[in-house]
Write a protein that holds these residues in place. Structure first.
Motif, short mmCIF file in Angstrom:
data_model
loop_
_atom_site.label_atom_id
_atom_site.label_comp_id
_atom_site.label_asym_id
_atom_site.label_seq_id
_atom_site.Cartn_x
_atom_site.Cartn_y
_atom_site.Cartn_z
N ALA A 23 0.84 -1.21 0.00
CA ALA A 23 0.00 0.00 0.00
C ALA A 23 0.87 1.26 0.00
CB ALA A 23 -0.93 0.00 1.21
N MET A 24 1.96 1.24 0.77
CA MET A 24 2.85 2.39 0.83
C MET A 24 3.50 2.63 -0.53
SD MET A 24 6.15 3.04 3.27
CE MET A 24 6.94 1.58 2.65
N LYS A 27 1.02 4.16 -2.95
CA LYS A 27 0.81 5.58 -2.63
C LYS A 27 1.97 6.45 -3.17
CE LYS A 27 0.50 8.58 1.40
NZ LYS A 27 0.49 8.63 2.85
N ILE A 30 1.77 6.56 -7.11
CA ILE A 30 0.66 7.39 -7.61
C ILE A 30 0.99 8.87 -7.43
CG2 ILE A 30 -1.73 8.06 -7.16
CD1 ILE A 30 -2.30 5.08 -6.65
N ARG A 31 1.57 9.22 -6.29
CA ARG A 31 1.99 10.61 -6.07
C ARG A 31 3.00 11.03 -7.14
NH1 ARG A 31 5.03 10.93 -1.09
NH2 ARG A 31 3.08 10.41 -0.07
N GLY A 64 9.00 5.86 -6.89
CA GLY A 64 8.15 6.68 -6.03
C GLY A 64 8.83 8.00 -5.74
#
Length: 94
Positions: A23-24, A27, A30-31, A64
């Protein structure tokens, strides 16, 4: 951070940790997509915040928070960044 442990050959201890890690990562990625999307639309660069300490320890996610156009503080250790932050922060009058 949990996502760095896989590169060191360390496995997460349980299924809940694996789900939290997934999940991290989602996130963060997507950011990153949103930042690049708006950067392209406005003809801007995406600026990264990984410092030398985080980079050497592998404390970032390649797609990320490591996905950026420039890394202005990548050559500066975290302790130096914190010293600069203390120097630049406004003084409080009591």
């Amino acid at each position: 951070m949990l996502h760095s442990l896989g590169t060191l050959g360390i496995e997460t201890p349980d299924r809940i940790s694996q789900i939290a890690t997934a999940a991290m990562l989602l996130k963060l990625r997507i950011r990153s997509l949103f930042l690049h999307y708006y950067g392209v639309q406005k003809n801007l660069l995406v600026c990264g915040t990984t410092n030398k300490t985080e980079y050497l320890l592998g404390h970032y996610d390649k797609y990320g928070d490591g996905a950026c156009d420039i890394e202005p503080i990548r050559g500066i250790y975290k302790t130096e960044v914190l010293k600069w932050q203390i120097f630049r922060s406004p003084r409080k009058n009591h």
